[in-house]
Design an enzyme around this catalytic site. Sequence first.
Site, PDB file in Angstrom:
ATOM      1  N   GLU A 227      16.851 -17.040 -16.735  1.00 17.35           N
ATOM      2  CA  GLU A 227      15.744 -16.176 -17.093  1.00 17.35           C
ATOM      3  C   GLU A 227      16.390 -14.807 -17.245  1.00 17.35           C
ATOM      4  O   GLU A 227      16.037 -14.078 -18.132  1.00 17.35           O
ATOM      5  CB  GLU A 227      14.755 -15.820 -15.714  1.00 17.35           C
ATOM      6  CG  GLU A 227      13.776 -16.849 -15.643  1.00 17.35           C
ATOM      7  CD  GLU A 227      12.949 -16.625 -14.287  1.00 17.35           C
ATOM      8  OE1 GLU A 227      11.515 -16.300 -14.349  1.00 17.35           O
ATOM      9  OE2 GLU A 227      13.425 -16.564 -13.176  1.00 17.35           O
TER      10      GLU A 227
ATOM     11  N   ASN B  51      -0.417   1.400   6.527  1.00 14.45           N
ATOM     12  CA  ASN B  51       0.358   0.296   5.675  1.00 14.45           C
ATOM     13  C   ASN B  51       0.746  -0.836   6.823  1.00 14.45           C
ATOM     14  O   ASN B  51       1.273  -0.112   7.947  1.00 14.45           O
ATOM     15  CB  ASN B  51       1.485   0.875   5.037  1.00 14.45           C
ATOM     16  CG  ASN B  51       1.242   1.543   3.779  1.00 14.45           C
ATOM     17  OD1 ASN B  51       0.078   1.631   3.318  1.00 14.45           O
ATOM     18  ND2 ASN B  51       2.206   2.081   3.025  1.00 14.45           N
ATOM     19  N   GLY B  52       0.611  -1.806   6.566  1.00 17.83           N
ATOM     20  CA  GLY B  52       1.136  -2.889   7.537  1.00 17.83           C
ATOM     21  C   GLY B  52      -0.098  -4.057   7.872  1.00 17.83           C
ATOM     22  O   GLY B  52      -0.931  -3.869   6.978  1.00 17.83           O
TER      23      GLY B  52
ATOM     24  N   HIS C 140      24.498 -40.374 -15.489  1.00 18.95           N
ATOM     25  CA  HIS C 140      23.737 -41.076 -16.126  1.00 18.95           C
ATOM     26  C   HIS C 140      23.774 -40.530 -17.626  1.00 18.95           C
ATOM     27  O   HIS C 140      22.710 -40.822 -18.219  1.00 18.95           O
ATOM     28  CB  HIS C 140      22.512 -41.575 -15.694  1.00 18.95           C
ATOM     29  CG  HIS C 140      22.582 -42.365 -14.176  1.00 18.95           C
ATOM     30  ND1 HIS C 140      22.912 -43.936 -14.469  1.00 18.95           N
ATOM     31  CD2 HIS C 140      22.482 -42.169 -13.063  1.00 18.95           C
ATOM     32  CE1 HIS C 140      23.253 -44.153 -13.297  1.00 18.95           C
ATOM     33  NE2 HIS C 140      22.793 -43.236 -12.405  1.00 18.95           N
TER      34      HIS C 140
ATOM     35  N   GLU D  99      15.540 -23.871  -8.816  1.00 15.99           N
ATOM     36  CA  GLU D  99      15.135 -22.624  -8.669  1.00 15.99           C
ATOM     37  C   GLU D  99      16.483 -21.684  -8.832  1.00 15.99           C
ATOM     38  O   GLU D  99      16.242 -20.783  -9.764  1.00 15.99           O
ATOM     39  CB  GLU D  99      14.523 -22.295  -7.242  1.00 15.99           C
ATOM     40  CG  GLU D  99      14.083 -20.612  -7.074  1.00 15.99           C
ATOM     41  CD  GLU D  99      13.472 -20.077  -8.164  1.00 15.99           C
ATOM     42  OE1 GLU D  99      12.729 -20.703  -8.959  1.00 15.99           O
ATOM     43  OE2 GLU D  99      13.221 -18.890  -8.043  1.00 15.99           O
TER      44      GLU D  99
ATOM     45  N   TRP E 115      -3.306  -2.314  -1.525  1.00 20.31           N
ATOM     46  CA  TRP E 115      -3.080  -3.638  -2.091  1.00 20.31           C
ATOM     47  C   TRP E 115      -3.694  -4.378  -0.894  1.00 20.31           C
ATOM     48  O   TRP E 115      -2.986  -4.663   0.212  1.00 20.31           O
ATOM     49  CB  TRP E 115      -1.473  -3.727  -2.147  1.00 20.31           C
ATOM     50  CG  TRP E 115      -0.925  -5.030  -2.256  1.00 20.31           C
ATOM     51  CD1 TRP E 115      -0.414  -5.782  -1.253  1.00 20.31           C
ATOM     52  CD2 TRP E 115      -0.495  -5.997  -3.606  1.00 20.31           C
ATOM     53  NE1 TRP E 115       0.041  -7.119  -1.735  1.00 20.31           N
ATOM     54  CE2 TRP E 115      -0.145  -7.152  -3.027  1.00 20.31           C
ATOM     55  CE3 TRP E 115      -0.833  -5.361  -4.837  1.00 20.31           C
ATOM     56  CZ2 TRP E 115       0.269  -8.098  -3.982  1.00 20.31           C
ATOM     57  CZ3 TRP E 115      -0.440  -6.435  -5.795  1.00 20.31           C
ATOM     58  CH2 TRP E 115       0.087  -7.834  -5.295  1.00 20.31           C
TER      59      TRP E 115
ATOM     60  N   CYS F 126       0.799  -1.276   0.029  1.00 20.26           N
ATOM     61  CA  CYS F 126       0.088  -0.071   0.006  1.00 20.26           C
ATOM     62  C   CYS F 126       0.814   1.168   0.097  1.00 20.26           C
ATOM     63  O   CYS F 126       1.930   1.339   0.404  1.00 20.26           O
ATOM     64  CB  CYS F 126      -0.889  -0.071   1.324  1.00 20.26           C
ATOM     65  SG  CYS F 126      -1.621  -1.562   1.490  1.00 20.26           S
TER      66      CYS F 126
ATOM     67  N   LYS G  24      16.419 -19.241 -12.131  1.00 20.80           N
ATOM     68  CA  LYS G  24      16.915 -17.616 -12.167  1.00 20.80           C
ATOM     69  C   LYS G  24      17.875 -17.329 -12.922  1.00 20.80           C
ATOM     70  O   LYS G  24      17.621 -16.165 -13.524  1.00 20.80           O
ATOM     71  CB  LYS G  24      17.195 -17.553 -10.404  1.00 20.80           C
ATOM     72  CG  LYS G  24      16.624 -16.320  -9.892  1.00 20.80           C
ATOM     73  CD  LYS G  24      15.491 -16.041  -9.390  1.00 20.80           C
ATOM     74  CE  LYS G  24      14.424 -16.915 -10.352  1.00 20.80           C
ATOM     75  NZ  LYS G  24      13.101 -16.964  -9.893  1.00 20.80           N
TER      76      LYS G  24
ATOM     77  N   LYS H 249       5.642 -11.065 -16.531  1.00 20.49           N
ATOM     78  CA  LYS H 249       5.655 -11.344 -14.949  1.00 20.49           C
ATOM     79  C   LYS H 249       4.299 -12.357 -14.819  1.00 20.49           C
ATOM     80  O   LYS H 249       4.322 -12.983 -13.910  1.00 20.49           O
ATOM     81  CB  LYS H 249       5.275  -9.977 -14.461  1.00 20.49           C
ATOM     82  CG  LYS H 249       5.132 -10.065 -12.982  1.00 20.49           C
ATOM     83  CD  LYS H 249       6.453 -10.340 -12.119  1.00 20.49           C
ATOM     84  CE  LYS H 249       6.341 -10.612 -10.712  1.00 20.49           C
ATOM     85  NZ  LYS H 249       7.395 -11.236 -10.199  1.00 20.49           N
TER      86      LYS H 249
ATOM     87  N   ARG I 272       3.944   0.427  -7.783  1.00 19.47           N
ATOM     88  CA  ARG I 272       3.996  -0.709  -6.899  1.00 19.47           C
ATOM     89  C   ARG I 272       2.932  -1.442  -6.615  1.00 19.47           C
ATOM     90  O   ARG I 272       2.754  -2.436  -6.181  1.00 19.47           O
ATOM     91  CB  ARG I 272       4.118   0.032  -5.326  1.00 19.47           C
ATOM     92  CG  ARG I 272       5.370   0.911  -5.233  1.00 19.47           C
ATOM     93  CD  ARG I 272       5.002   2.056  -3.944  1.00 19.47           C
ATOM     94  NE  ARG I 272       4.420   1.541  -2.822  1.00 19.47           N
ATOM     95  CZ  ARG I 272       5.249   0.826  -1.904  1.00 19.47           C
ATOM     96  NH1 ARG I 272       6.603   0.911  -2.081  1.00 19.47           N
ATOM     97  NH2 ARG I 272       4.702   0.485  -0.769  1.00 19.47           N
TER      98      ARG I 272
HETATM   99  C1  G6P Z   1       5.829 -16.240 -15.105  1.00 25.68           C
HETATM  100  C2  G6P Z   1       6.650 -15.495 -14.267  1.00 25.68           C
HETATM  101  C3  G6P Z   1       7.519 -16.629 -13.129  1.00 25.68           C
HETATM  102  C4  G6P Z   1       6.422 -16.999 -12.456  1.00 25.68           C
HETATM  103  C5  G6P Z   1       5.356 -18.003 -13.328  1.00 25.68           C
HETATM  104  C6  G6P Z   1       4.146 -18.393 -12.321  1.00 25.68           C
HETATM  105  O1  G6P Z   1       6.633 -17.195 -15.894  1.00 25.68           O
HETATM  106  O2  G6P Z   1       7.703 -15.054 -14.936  1.00 25.68           O
HETATM  107  O3  G6P Z   1       8.159 -15.646 -12.218  1.00 25.68           O
HETATM  108  O4  G6P Z   1       6.988 -18.111 -11.431  1.00 25.68           O
HETATM  109  O5  G6P Z   1       4.881 -17.040 -14.326  1.00 25.68           O
HETATM  110  O6  G6P Z   1       3.516 -17.349 -11.994  1.00 25.68           O
HETATM  111  P1  G6P Z   1       2.482 -17.162 -10.593  1.00 25.68           P
HETATM  112  O7  G6P Z   1       2.102 -15.871 -10.745  1.00 25.68           O
HETATM  113  O8  G6P Z   1       1.605 -18.221 -10.929  1.00 25.68           O
HETATM  114  O9  G6P Z   1       3.400 -17.606  -9.566  1.00 25.68           O
END
Ligand code: G6P
Length: 610
Positions: free
Chosen positions: A489, A100-101, A505, A482, A74, A2, A486, A605, A27
């Site tokens: 990406e 906020n909080g 293998h 992960e 938010w 927020c 990262k 995103k 934001r």
């Molecule tokens: C997209 C984003 C990823 C995310 C995935 C799932 O590929 O770039 O960062 O992990 O979607 O998104 P979600 O909002 O369902 O976590």
Amino acid sequence: MCGIVGYIGNRESQDILIEGLKKLEYRGYDSAGIAVFTQEGLEVRKSIGRLANLEGKLEGDPLHGSVGIGHTRWATHGKPSDANSHPHTDNSHKFSVVHNGIIENYLELKEELIAKGRHFVSETDTEVISHLIAEEYDGDIVQAVQRAVKHMRGAYALGVLTEYEPDRLVAVRFASPLVIGVGKGENFIGSDIPAILEYTRDVYILNDGEMAVLTTNAVELMTIEGEVISKEIFHVDWDLVTAEKAGFDHFMLKEIYEQPKAYRDTMMGRVSEDGRSVVLKEIGMTAEQIRGIRKVHIVACGTAFHAGLVGKTVIEGLARIPVETDVASEYRYRSPIITPDTLVIVVSQSGETADTLAALREAKRNGARVLAITNVVGSSVAREADDVIITQAGPEIAVASTKAYTSQLIAFNLFGLYLAQVLGTRDEAFVAEVLEAMHKLPEQVEAIIEQAPVLKQVADSISTHNNLFFIGRGVDFAVAQEGSLKLKEISYIHSEAYAAGELKHGTLALIEDGIPVIAVITQKDLYEKTLSNIKEVKARGAHVLGVVNAGMEEEVGKSVDELFVIPKTLQLLSPTLSVIPLQLISYYASLARGNDVDKPRNLAKSVTVE
Ligand code: G6P
């Protein structure tokens, strides 16, 4: 999260508040509102959706007055709606609050206030604050706020107005940022510097437990105990774009640094006061229903899927229920065996990912109960699931997910412990021990982040390579996946994550002189096995970085070229720490390659198509 803005001066506050809120739009928010002292008294306008909706309302019916507060919300408690938007007022409409909080004990406070005859019009924790302040008021708003905050547990940044004292604006902070902007013949408050940057560059940054009383010509600073304090003015020389990132070069880096707060916020209100049990009021499942769960399916995409891989280990380890984890785009088409005694957990930062949503619907069609772990209140996934755990990471702007992922891990640990409590698979002492270790995580993350310069060096050397491998066993393999995602990406370096024992293998054929390998080794019972896999790659010329738990550095150190040690925690919790160096390595590798860190090519995103 927020946004807050507040103004006291001689100009039309409505315009300044709206402009300030616009600067906070980046934001993310789902509703907005303002309160202004007009000739008729304290008046409030609010609207769900974009600021343009609020502006539309104000166009036909403007608020004239030179003192006001504004907010972009938010949603965290209660869905996005006009009623849940801020500012909130008490029943007399004489007090108005933006917040906020998270107020941890708001339900208890709400019950007490209802017993005193106050009635509530929203589902928010914030409305409690406006009633509390009204209850405590006996002629001095500063003292009323000081008394009110004593009842509150949690995090808050507040802007408070009362019609009884129209020449004062009160601001107070605890564990949620708030700045005071100092102008000439006018003063401001803002949750973030961009909100007020157009009007002043001189700010006071409030610390926890501090408050400010603003008038047109003065700012008085004090603690919530009433002790007057003095502070240096901080002169902001950032441009607006830098200010939006709070001085960080990229949103991704800012979000990596926000993880300690995301951990705290995700735990807030979900641990009993004595720290010995998990309280998940949002779970509607009865103990009997929980005892009836025969299997769990975790379904998600991308980074959220990787959180699900960790979630599988957590739930199986703590609650001894079998768990399958699926990529959402595969789930529906493999004809999964979903029965009414299956609990399906969907994980989604945005709550809008098309494949995840389709999986949720498939699960419900087959009679399963669905729990959503999501970061967005009111998202499609949150609306359609039977139970929802909100991760409280705040809006994530960088495409590469960091704080959303780690707060999903926190949510899984809380839920796993909750199941263990109900099922009796773990005793109270064990739950208390894990919770104690979880409370230490934010500081431990900070300690890792302090090592960023070391990780930058690692990343700089990695950035010259075109291929790289991550290896690990058990839950370390989940983290390795992960870490690999990262890196791919945002640095565009090809990388693969392998279960360490599986390398020989086939993939071992790809290991050649100088190729970087990152080995995640945090599990005591497995590390010796991983060490032999490290020997296999080293014998073929690989350059190995070991990411290890404190206490393992001596043994592992002998077998690797470089070591990064994460602070000591329980094995169960190690993913919440071991992923942090991998995030930072990816960030710096992307930077070294001159990429657009926050907006990597070809990626979005939120993926709302199948
Ligand atoms: C997209 C984003 C990823 C995310 C995935 C799932 O590929 O770039 O960062 O992990 O979607 O998104 P979600 O909002 O369902 O976590």
